[in-house]
Design a protein around this motif. Structure first.
Motif, PDB file in Angstrom:
ATOM      1  N   PHE A  43     -29.315 -25.457 -28.978  1.00  0.00           N
ATOM      2  CA  PHE A  43     -29.105 -24.027 -29.369  1.00  0.00           C
ATOM      3  C   PHE A  43     -30.524 -23.423 -29.009  1.00  0.00           C
ATOM      4  N   ALA A  44     -31.698 -24.117 -29.226  1.00  0.00           N
ATOM      5  CA  ALA A  44     -33.127 -23.777 -28.709  1.00  0.00           C
ATOM      6  C   ALA A  44     -33.140 -23.549 -27.431  1.00  0.00           C
ATOM      7  N   VAL A  45     -32.774 -24.551 -26.516  1.00  0.00           N
ATOM      8  CA  VAL A  45     -32.555 -24.425 -25.014  1.00  0.00           C
ATOM      9  C   VAL A  45     -31.944 -22.971 -24.657  1.00  0.00           C
ATOM     10  N   ALA A  46     -30.560 -22.718 -25.326  1.00  0.00           N
ATOM     11  CA  ALA A  46     -29.915 -21.774 -24.866  1.00  0.00           C
ATOM     12  C   ALA A  46     -30.492 -20.372 -25.319  1.00  0.00           C
ATOM     13  N   ILE A  47     -31.095 -20.203 -26.428  1.00  0.00           N
ATOM     14  CA  ILE A  47     -31.732 -19.062 -26.911  1.00  0.00           C
ATOM     15  C   ILE A  47     -32.949 -18.540 -26.016  1.00  0.00           C
ATOM     16  N   ALA A  48     -34.014 -19.863 -25.759  1.00  0.00           N
ATOM     17  CA  ALA A  48     -35.147 -19.582 -24.957  1.00  0.00           C
ATOM     18  C   ALA A  48     -34.644 -19.190 -23.575  1.00  0.00           C
ATOM     19  N   VAL A  68     -42.061 -11.882 -24.725  1.00  0.00           N
ATOM     20  CA  VAL A  68     -41.282 -12.946 -24.338  1.00  0.00           C
ATOM     21  C   VAL A  68     -41.831 -14.341 -24.620  1.00  0.00           C
ATOM     22  N   ALA A  69     -43.078 -14.464 -24.483  1.00  0.00           N
ATOM     23  CA  ALA A  69     -43.945 -15.664 -24.773  1.00  0.00           C
ATOM     24  C   ALA A  69     -44.024 -15.951 -26.409  1.00  0.00           C
ATOM     25  N   LEU A  70     -43.866 -14.801 -27.247  1.00  0.00           N
ATOM     26  CA  LEU A  70     -43.862 -14.859 -28.563  1.00  0.00           C
ATOM     27  C   LEU A  70     -42.441 -15.243 -29.066  1.00  0.00           C
ATOM     28  N   THR A  71     -41.486 -14.894 -28.403  1.00  0.00           N
ATOM     29  CA  THR A  71     -40.016 -15.252 -28.555  1.00  0.00           C
ATOM     30  C   THR A  71     -39.675 -16.512 -28.378  1.00  0.00           C
ATOM     31  N   ILE A  72     -40.210 -17.290 -27.161  1.00  0.00           N
ATOM     32  CA  ILE A  72     -39.665 -18.447 -26.693  1.00  0.00           C
ATOM     33  C   ILE A  72     -40.635 -19.563 -27.343  1.00  0.00           C
ATOM     34  N   LEU A  73     -41.827 -19.084 -28.302  1.00  0.00           N
ATOM     35  CA  LEU A  73     -42.655 -20.178 -28.760  1.00  0.00           C
ATOM     36  C   LEU A  73     -42.116 -21.079 -29.948  1.00  0.00           C
ATOM     37  N   PRO A  74     -40.930 -20.412 -30.612  1.00  0.00           N
ATOM     38  CA  PRO A  74     -40.231 -21.224 -31.601  1.00  0.00           C
ATOM     39  C   PRO A  74     -39.432 -22.217 -31.060  1.00  0.00           C
ATOM     40  N   ALA A  75     -39.229 -22.178 -29.862  1.00  0.00           N
ATOM     41  CA  ALA A  75     -38.302 -23.101 -29.063  1.00  0.00           C
ATOM     42  C   ALA A  75     -39.046 -24.587 -29.101  1.00  0.00           C
ATOM     43  N   PHE A  76     -40.257 -24.378 -28.644  1.00  0.00           N
ATOM     44  CA  PHE A  76     -41.124 -25.518 -28.788  1.00  0.00           C
ATOM     45  C   PHE A  76     -41.228 -26.127 -29.982  1.00  0.00           C
ATOM     46  N   VAL A  77     -41.299 -25.441 -30.968  1.00  0.00           N
ATOM     47  CA  VAL A  77     -41.336 -26.126 -32.462  1.00  0.00           C
ATOM     48  C   VAL A  77     -40.180 -27.095 -32.716  1.00  0.00           C
ATOM     49  N   LEU A  78     -39.071 -25.979 -32.412  1.00  0.00           N
ATOM     50  CA  LEU A  78     -37.558 -26.666 -33.002  1.00  0.00           C
ATOM     51  C   LEU A  78     -37.236 -28.040 -31.913  1.00  0.00           C
ATOM     52  N   GLN A  79     -37.699 -27.821 -30.773  1.00  0.00           N
ATOM     53  CA  GLN A  79     -37.350 -28.893 -29.827  1.00  0.00           C
ATOM     54  C   GLN A  79     -38.303 -30.065 -29.967  1.00  0.00           C
ATOM     55  N   LEU A  97     -36.026 -36.018 -23.373  1.00  0.00           N
ATOM     56  CA  LEU A  97     -35.325 -34.687 -22.735  1.00  0.00           C
ATOM     57  C   LEU A  97     -35.863 -33.497 -23.884  1.00  0.00           C
ATOM     58  N   MET A  98     -35.767 -33.748 -24.956  1.00  0.00           N
ATOM     59  CA  MET A  98     -36.002 -32.692 -25.962  1.00  0.00           C
ATOM     60  C   MET A  98     -37.701 -32.400 -26.088  1.00  0.00           C
ATOM     61  N   ALA A  99     -38.442 -33.536 -25.872  1.00  0.00           N
ATOM     62  CA  ALA A  99     -39.783 -33.554 -25.982  1.00  0.00           C
ATOM     63  C   ALA A  99     -40.399 -32.779 -24.608  1.00  0.00           C
ATOM     64  N   CYS A 100     -40.000 -33.069 -23.622  1.00  0.00           N
ATOM     65  CA  CYS A 100     -40.273 -32.598 -22.423  1.00  0.00           C
ATOM     66  C   CYS A 100     -40.066 -30.902 -22.298  1.00  0.00           C
ATOM     67  N   PHE A 101     -38.886 -30.667 -22.759  1.00  0.00           N
ATOM     68  CA  PHE A 101     -38.274 -29.187 -22.897  1.00  0.00           C
ATOM     69  C   PHE A 101     -39.336 -28.607 -23.613  1.00  0.00           C
ATOM     70  N   SER A 102     -39.680 -29.221 -25.008  1.00  0.00           N
ATOM     71  CA  SER A 102     -40.670 -28.356 -25.858  1.00  0.00           C
ATOM     72  C   SER A 102     -41.971 -28.245 -25.207  1.00  0.00           C
ATOM     73  N   GLY A 103     -42.400 -29.170 -24.425  1.00  0.00           N
ATOM     74  CA  GLY A 103     -43.864 -29.005 -23.780  1.00  0.00           C
ATOM     75  C   GLY A 103     -43.576 -27.920 -22.640  1.00  0.00           C
ATOM     76  N   THR A 104     -42.436 -27.870 -22.138  1.00  0.00           N
ATOM     77  CA  THR A 104     -42.371 -26.761 -20.906  1.00  0.00           C
ATOM     78  C   THR A 104     -42.388 -25.533 -21.405  1.00  0.00           C
ATOM     79  N   TRP A 105     -41.728 -25.062 -22.702  1.00  0.00           N
ATOM     80  CA  TRP A 105     -41.496 -24.000 -23.159  1.00  0.00           C
ATOM     81  C   TRP A 105     -42.998 -23.641 -23.970  1.00  0.00           C
ATOM     82  N   LEU A 106     -43.757 -24.511 -24.358  1.00  0.00           N
ATOM     83  CA  LEU A 106     -45.220 -24.258 -24.810  1.00  0.00           C
ATOM     84  C   LEU A 106     -45.975 -23.763 -23.853  1.00  0.00           C
ATOM     85  N   ALA A 107     -45.941 -24.492 -22.639  1.00  0.00           N
ATOM     86  CA  ALA A 107     -46.776 -24.040 -21.459  1.00  0.00           C
ATOM     87  C   ALA A 107     -46.293 -22.730 -20.965  1.00  0.00           C
TER      88      ALA A 107
END
Length: 238
Positions: A43-48, A68-79, A97-107
Protein backbone atom coordinates in the motif's frame (compact mmCIF):
# COMPACT_ATOMS: atom_id res chain seq x y z
CA UNK A 1 28.64 -55.97 18.32
CA UNK A 2 26.99 -54.39 21.37
CA UNK A 3 28.50 -52.00 23.90
CA UNK A 4 29.41 -52.94 27.45
CA UNK A 5 26.11 -51.48 28.72
CA UNK A 6 24.15 -53.77 26.44
CA UNK A 7 23.00 -50.94 24.16
CA UNK A 8 22.57 -51.59 20.45
CA UNK A 9 25.52 -50.60 18.32
CA UNK A 10 25.57 -47.10 16.91
CA UNK A 11 24.93 -46.89 13.23
CA UNK A 12 27.64 -45.11 11.29
CA UNK A 13 26.51 -41.83 9.79
CA UNK A 14 26.36 -41.82 6.01
CA UNK A 15 28.98 -39.87 4.14
CA UNK A 16 28.13 -36.24 3.53
CA UNK A 17 25.35 -34.37 5.28
CA UNK A 18 23.18 -35.98 7.93
CA UNK A 19 19.47 -35.07 7.94
CA UNK A 20 16.87 -35.82 10.56
CA UNK A 21 14.27 -38.13 8.97
CA UNK A 22 11.39 -36.54 10.87
CA UNK A 23 11.71 -33.43 13.04
CA UNK A 24 8.09 -33.31 14.16
CA UNK A 25 8.46 -35.25 17.46
CA UNK A 26 11.13 -32.83 18.69
CA UNK A 27 9.54 -29.63 17.35
CA UNK A 28 7.84 -27.04 19.53
CA UNK A 29 5.96 -24.17 17.87
CA UNK A 30 5.93 -20.74 19.51
CA UNK A 31 3.58 -18.30 17.82
CA UNK A 32 4.77 -14.71 17.59
CA UNK A 33 2.15 -11.93 17.76
CA UNK A 34 2.89 -10.64 14.26
CA UNK A 35 0.67 -10.35 11.22
CA UNK A 36 1.95 -10.19 7.66
CA UNK A 37 3.43 -6.71 7.08
CA UNK A 38 3.38 -7.00 3.29
CA UNK A 39 -0.05 -5.35 2.70
CA UNK A 40 1.25 -2.23 4.44
CA UNK A 41 4.41 -2.32 2.33
CA UNK A 42 2.55 -2.66 -0.95
CA UNK A 43 0.00 0.00 0.00
CA UNK A 44 2.89 2.37 0.76
CA UNK A 45 4.39 1.64 -2.67
CA UNK A 46 1.02 2.31 -4.30
CA UNK A 47 0.37 5.62 -2.54
CA UNK A 48 3.87 7.02 -3.08
CA UNK A 49 3.83 5.91 -6.73
CA UNK A 50 0.55 7.71 -7.35
CA UNK A 51 1.90 10.96 -5.87
CA UNK A 52 5.20 10.87 -7.79
CA UNK A 53 3.49 9.69 -10.98
CA UNK A 54 1.00 12.54 -10.77
CA UNK A 55 3.87 15.00 -10.46
CA UNK A 56 5.63 13.51 -13.49
CA UNK A 57 2.43 13.62 -15.54
CA UNK A 58 1.96 17.30 -14.75
CA UNK A 59 -1.16 16.95 -12.62
CA UNK A 60 0.43 19.26 -10.03
CA UNK A 61 1.97 22.66 -10.60
CA UNK A 62 5.66 23.32 -11.06
CA UNK A 63 5.89 24.49 -7.45
CA UNK A 64 4.57 21.21 -5.97
CA UNK A 65 7.94 19.46 -5.57
CA UNK A 66 8.27 20.19 -1.87
CA UNK A 67 4.67 19.18 -1.16
CA UNK A 68 5.25 15.90 -3.02
CA UNK A 69 8.46 15.34 -1.04
CA UNK A 70 6.63 15.74 2.28
CA UNK A 71 3.81 13.48 1.08
CA UNK A 72 6.02 10.55 0.07
CA UNK A 73 8.23 10.80 3.18
CA UNK A 74 5.84 8.61 5.26
CA UNK A 75 6.37 5.82 2.70
CA UNK A 76 9.97 5.63 3.91
CA UNK A 77 8.85 5.16 7.52
CA UNK A 78 6.17 2.60 6.70
CA UNK A 79 8.37 0.49 4.44
CA UNK A 80 11.28 0.59 6.84
CA UNK A 81 8.93 -0.76 9.53
CA UNK A 82 7.73 -3.46 7.13
CA UNK A 83 11.34 -4.40 6.41
CA UNK A 84 12.13 -4.83 10.11
CA UNK A 85 9.05 -6.99 10.65
CA UNK A 86 9.79 -9.06 7.53
CA UNK A 87 13.31 -9.79 8.78
CA UNK A 88 11.74 -10.99 12.02
CA UNK A 89 9.40 -13.20 10.00
CA UNK A 90 12.45 -14.69 8.20
CA UNK A 91 11.36 -13.45 4.76
CA UNK A 92 14.63 -12.14 3.36
CA UNK A 93 13.20 -11.26 -0.07
CA UNK A 94 10.39 -9.14 1.31
CA UNK A 95 12.63 -7.53 3.92
CA UNK A 96 15.34 -6.63 1.40
CA UNK A 97 12.86 -5.24 -1.12
CA UNK A 98 11.02 -3.10 1.44
CA UNK A 99 14.28 -1.79 2.94
CA UNK A 100 15.59 -0.69 -0.46
CA UNK A 101 12.23 0.81 -1.40
CA UNK A 102 12.21 2.81 1.84
CA UNK A 103 15.70 4.14 1.21
CA UNK A 104 14.76 5.16 -2.32
CA UNK A 105 11.69 7.05 -1.11
CA UNK A 106 13.76 8.83 1.53
CA UNK A 107 16.40 9.92 -0.97
CA UNK A 108 13.76 11.04 -3.47
CA UNK A 109 11.94 13.00 -0.79
CA UNK A 110 15.08 14.80 0.36
CA UNK A 111 16.18 15.69 -3.18
CA UNK A 112 12.72 17.01 -4.09
CA UNK A 113 12.48 19.04 -0.88
CA UNK A 114 15.98 20.53 -0.77
CA UNK A 115 16.71 20.65 -4.53
CA UNK A 116 20.50 20.55 -4.13
CA UNK A 117 22.85 21.31 -7.06
CA UNK A 118 23.14 18.24 -9.29
CA UNK A 119 20.38 16.50 -7.35
CA UNK A 120 18.42 15.52 -10.46
CA UNK A 121 21.30 13.60 -12.03
CA UNK A 122 22.22 11.99 -8.72
CA UNK A 123 18.60 10.90 -8.36
CA UNK A 124 18.80 9.52 -11.91
CA UNK A 125 21.76 7.33 -10.98
CA UNK A 126 19.91 6.18 -7.87
CA UNK A 127 16.84 5.25 -9.92
CA UNK A 128 19.02 3.38 -12.41
CA UNK A 129 20.73 1.39 -9.66
CA UNK A 130 17.35 0.61 -8.09
CA UNK A 131 16.04 -0.60 -11.46
CA UNK A 132 19.00 -3.00 -11.71
CA UNK A 133 18.38 -4.15 -8.14
CA UNK A 134 14.68 -4.73 -8.88
CA UNK A 135 15.63 -6.76 -11.95
CA UNK A 136 17.89 -8.98 -9.86
CA UNK A 137 15.16 -9.38 -7.25
CA UNK A 138 12.63 -10.29 -9.94
CA UNK A 139 14.93 -13.02 -11.22
CA UNK A 140 14.68 -14.89 -7.89
CA UNK A 141 11.12 -13.99 -6.86
CA UNK A 142 9.11 -15.73 -9.60
CA UNK A 143 7.42 -18.07 -7.14
CA UNK A 144 6.20 -15.17 -4.99
CA UNK A 145 3.99 -13.86 -7.74
CA UNK A 146 2.61 -10.81 -5.96
CA UNK A 147 6.10 -9.50 -5.32
CA UNK A 148 7.25 -10.60 -8.78
CA UNK A 149 4.53 -8.62 -10.57
CA UNK A 150 5.35 -5.52 -8.53
CA UNK A 151 9.02 -5.88 -9.42
CA UNK A 152 8.25 -6.44 -13.11
CA UNK A 153 6.53 -3.05 -13.23
CA UNK A 154 9.05 -1.37 -10.93
CA UNK A 155 11.95 -2.17 -13.29
CA UNK A 156 10.72 -0.12 -16.29
CA UNK A 157 9.27 2.57 -14.04
CA UNK A 158 12.60 3.32 -12.32
CA UNK A 159 14.60 2.77 -15.50
CA UNK A 160 12.54 5.35 -17.41
CA UNK A 161 12.66 7.72 -14.43
CA UNK A 162 16.46 7.40 -14.45
CA UNK A 163 16.62 8.24 -18.15
CA UNK A 164 14.46 11.29 -17.60
CA UNK A 165 16.60 12.50 -14.68
CA UNK A 166 19.79 12.02 -16.68
CA UNK A 167 18.60 13.41 -20.05
CA UNK A 168 15.78 15.81 -19.22
CA UNK A 169 13.65 14.61 -22.16
CA UNK A 170 10.10 15.66 -21.30
CA UNK A 171 8.19 12.74 -22.79
CA UNK A 172 10.19 10.37 -20.59
CA UNK A 173 8.69 12.13 -17.58
CA UNK A 174 5.17 11.34 -18.81
CA UNK A 175 6.14 7.74 -19.56
CA UNK A 176 7.65 7.34 -16.10
CA UNK A 177 4.49 8.79 -14.57
CA UNK A 178 2.33 6.32 -16.50
CA UNK A 179 4.49 3.43 -15.30
CA UNK A 180 4.19 4.87 -11.78
CA UNK A 181 0.41 4.68 -11.91
CA UNK A 182 0.61 1.13 -13.27
CA UNK A 183 2.98 0.21 -10.44
CA UNK A 184 0.50 1.69 -7.98
CA UNK A 185 -2.35 -0.40 -9.44
CA UNK A 186 -0.35 -3.65 -9.25
CA UNK A 187 0.87 -2.92 -5.72
CA UNK A 188 -2.65 -2.01 -4.60
CA UNK A 189 -4.02 -5.28 -5.95
CA UNK A 190 -1.25 -7.28 -4.27
CA UNK A 191 -1.85 -5.53 -0.94
CA UNK A 192 -5.62 -6.06 -1.09
CA UNK A 193 -5.29 -9.72 -2.11
CA UNK A 194 -2.84 -10.47 0.71
CA UNK A 195 -5.01 -8.66 3.24
CA UNK A 196 -8.13 -10.58 2.21
CA UNK A 197 -6.21 -13.85 2.37
CA UNK A 198 -5.00 -13.08 5.87
CA UNK A 199 -8.45 -12.05 7.09
CA UNK A 200 -10.32 -15.06 5.67
CA UNK A 201 -7.62 -17.69 6.08
CA UNK A 202 -7.77 -18.69 2.43
CA UNK A 203 -6.94 -17.28 -0.98
CA UNK A 204 -9.74 -15.04 -2.25
CA UNK A 205 -8.10 -13.17 -5.12
CA UNK A 206 -5.55 -15.04 -7.27
CA UNK A 207 -1.94 -14.33 -6.36
CA UNK A 208 -0.26 -17.14 -8.28
CA UNK A 209 2.07 -18.60 -5.68
CA UNK A 210 4.13 -21.62 -6.71
CA UNK A 211 6.91 -23.76 -5.29
CA UNK A 212 8.00 -23.01 -1.70
CA UNK A 213 5.78 -19.92 -1.54
CA UNK A 214 2.75 -22.13 -2.29
CA UNK A 215 3.69 -24.91 0.13
CA UNK A 216 4.38 -22.34 2.85
CA UNK A 217 0.65 -21.57 2.79
CA UNK A 218 -0.88 -24.85 1.62
CA UNK A 219 1.65 -27.43 2.89
CA UNK A 220 1.41 -29.45 6.10
CA UNK A 221 3.78 -29.35 9.07
CA UNK A 222 6.20 -31.89 7.59
CA UNK A 223 6.70 -29.62 4.57
CA UNK A 224 7.30 -26.61 6.79
CA UNK A 225 9.97 -28.46 8.78
CA UNK A 226 11.88 -29.64 5.74
CA UNK A 227 15.56 -28.63 5.90
CA UNK A 228 14.89 -26.84 9.19
CA UNK A 229 18.39 -27.65 10.45
CA UNK A 230 19.90 -25.38 7.78
CA UNK A 231 17.75 -22.32 8.47
CA UNK A 232 19.17 -19.06 9.80
CA UNK A 233 19.24 -19.10 13.60
CA UNK A 234 19.62 -22.90 13.61
CA UNK A 235 22.79 -23.44 11.59
CA UNK A 236 26.06 -22.32 13.07
CA UNK A 237 26.78 -19.39 10.72
CA UNK A 238 24.76 -17.31 8.27
Amino acid sequence: MSTSQGLPPERPEPAGRHFEPDLRPMTRINLRPIASPMPVGFFAVAIASVIVGSLQLGFFGDDAHRAVALTILPAFVLQFLVSVLAFGARDVLAATLMACFSGTWLASSLVLAVDPPGGTKVLGVLNLVFACFALLMASVAQRKRAMWFVLCVAVPRFAVAALFNLTGVEWLSSLSGAFGLLLAAVAMYAAFALMLEDMRGEQVLPIGRSGPAHTAVEGDLAVQLRNLERQAGVRRTL
